[in-house]
Each structure stands twice: as C-alpha cells, then as structure tokens.
Write a protein that holds these residues in place. Structure first.
Motif, short mmCIF file in Angstrom:
data_model
loop_
_atom_site.label_atom_id
_atom_site.label_comp_id
_atom_site.label_asym_id
_atom_site.label_seq_id
_atom_site.Cartn_x
_atom_site.Cartn_y
_atom_site.Cartn_z
N ARG A 75 0.94 -1.27 -0.01
CA ARG A 75 -0.28 -0.13 0.00
C ARG A 75 0.83 1.01 -0.13
NH1 ARG A 75 -3.55 -1.36 5.07
NH2 ARG A 75 -1.74 -2.00 5.95
N THR A 76 0.33 2.33 -0.60
CA THR A 76 1.30 3.58 -0.47
C THR A 76 1.12 4.10 0.71
OG1 THR A 76 -0.83 4.90 -1.12
CG2 THR A 76 0.74 4.01 -3.10
N ALA A 77 2.18 4.94 1.27
CA ALA A 77 2.13 5.57 2.42
C ALA A 77 0.76 6.35 2.63
CB ALA A 77 3.34 6.34 2.65
N LYS A 78 0.37 7.06 1.47
CA LYS A 78 -0.88 7.96 1.59
C LYS A 78 -2.14 6.97 1.90
CE LYS A 78 -3.59 10.66 -1.04
NZ LYS A 78 -4.25 11.54 -2.38
N GLN A 79 -2.17 5.88 1.38
CA GLN A 79 -3.20 4.92 1.73
C GLN A 79 -3.52 4.51 3.14
OE1 GLN A 79 -2.25 2.03 -1.23
NE2 GLN A 79 -4.11 2.43 -2.35
N THR A 80 -2.21 4.20 3.62
CA THR A 80 -1.91 3.78 4.85
C THR A 80 -2.59 4.93 5.77
OG1 THR A 80 -0.51 2.19 4.50
CG2 THR A 80 -0.63 2.66 6.84
N CYS A 81 -1.90 6.21 5.57
CA CYS A 81 -2.24 7.44 6.36
C CYS A 81 -3.74 7.59 6.50
CB CYS A 81 -1.52 8.33 5.67
SG CYS A 81 -1.77 10.15 6.69
N GLU A 82 -4.35 7.69 5.14
CA GLU A 82 -5.93 7.89 5.11
C GLU A 82 -6.62 6.92 5.65
OE1 GLU A 82 -6.34 8.67 0.88
OE2 GLU A 82 -5.35 10.73 1.16
N GLU A 83 -6.16 5.75 5.87
CA GLU A 83 -6.73 4.78 6.71
C GLU A 83 -6.93 4.97 7.98
OE1 GLU A 83 -5.33 0.81 5.48
OE2 GLU A 83 -5.96 1.10 3.47
N HIS A 84 -6.03 5.68 8.57
CA HIS A 84 -6.14 6.19 9.90
C HIS A 84 -6.76 7.45 10.30
CE1 HIS A 84 -3.16 2.77 9.81
NE2 HIS A 84 -3.59 2.66 11.17
N ASP A 85 -7.29 7.94 9.22
CA ASP A 85 -7.92 9.37 9.10
C ASP A 85 -6.98 10.59 9.18
OD1 ASP A 85 -10.55 8.21 8.88
OD2 ASP A 85 -10.67 7.84 11.07
N GLY A 86 -5.96 10.27 8.72
CA GLY A 86 -4.71 11.29 8.56
C GLY A 86 -4.41 12.08 7.07
N TYR A 87 -3.79 12.98 7.29
CA TYR A 87 -3.32 13.47 5.98
C TYR A 87 -1.99 13.48 5.71
CZ TYR A 87 -1.97 17.22 2.76
OH TYR A 87 -1.19 18.01 1.84
N PHE A 88 -1.71 12.82 4.48
CA PHE A 88 -0.22 12.57 4.00
C PHE A 88 0.35 13.72 3.08
CE2 PHE A 88 3.02 10.55 1.02
CZ PHE A 88 3.70 10.10 1.90
N ASP A 89 1.43 14.22 3.81
CA ASP A 89 2.23 15.22 3.10
C ASP A 89 3.32 14.55 2.37
OD1 ASP A 89 4.06 17.24 2.20
OD2 ASP A 89 3.89 18.09 4.28
N PRO A 90 3.14 14.27 1.12
CA PRO A 90 4.32 13.74 0.35
C PRO A 90 5.43 14.47 0.24
CG PRO A 90 2.77 14.82 -1.30
CD PRO A 90 2.16 14.80 0.07
N ALA A 91 5.53 15.59 0.41
CA ALA A 91 6.95 16.24 0.30
C ALA A 91 7.63 15.94 1.74
CB ALA A 91 6.81 18.12 0.36
#
Length: 79
Positions: A55-71
């Motif tokens: 899974r992408t880091a963004k997918q995992t983050c969003e699964e935990h109701d977070g906001y992923f900052d790619p930078a």
C-alpha cells in the motif's frame, strides 16, 4: 485532607492534558508507521511493503484518518 503527593499528581496530569490539548497536530513518519504495521518502507516510491500486499504511505495514512504530506513524507493527524 488531600495528600501532597496526590495533589502534585493531579496538577501534573492537568498540566499534561493542557499542553497536549494545545499542541496541534500529531505527526508520525511514514517509515515509522510502516514499521509499526509490520512492513518495510521504500522512501523513493513512498510505499510500504507488507507480506500480503503493498500500500502507498498515503493509503495507510488515510486509513487512519490522517493527511499525508508527500513532500515531508509524514502523516498528520488533527486531535
């Protein structure tokens, strides 16, 4: 009568709650979050590899109701 140790404990806990309540967002690095879930983090693809799936880091983050900052490659949570 209130024991002095009890009073100090209550004051310490009150201060801790006040400080954490005003701290803002909670952040955790993508690598640390990935490792905590039993995966291996790849910084170049910004993904976490698990034995069953990737899974992408963004997918995992969003699964935990977070906001992923790619930078910054961090997952931010609002309290």
């Amino acid at each position: 009568m209130i024991d002095r140790r009890h009073l100090v404990l209550v004051m310490t806990l009150t201060a801790a709650v006040a400080v954490t309540g005003c701290a803002g967002k909670v952040q955790i690095s993508s690598a640390k979050m990935c490792k905590a879930h039993g995966g291996t983090y790849n910084a170049s693809s910004q993904s976490c590899s698990y034995t069953a799936q990737t899974r992408t880091a963004k997918q995992t983050c969003e699964e935990h109701d977070g906001y992923f900052d790619p930078a910054a490659q961090i997952c931010a949570f609002n309290p």
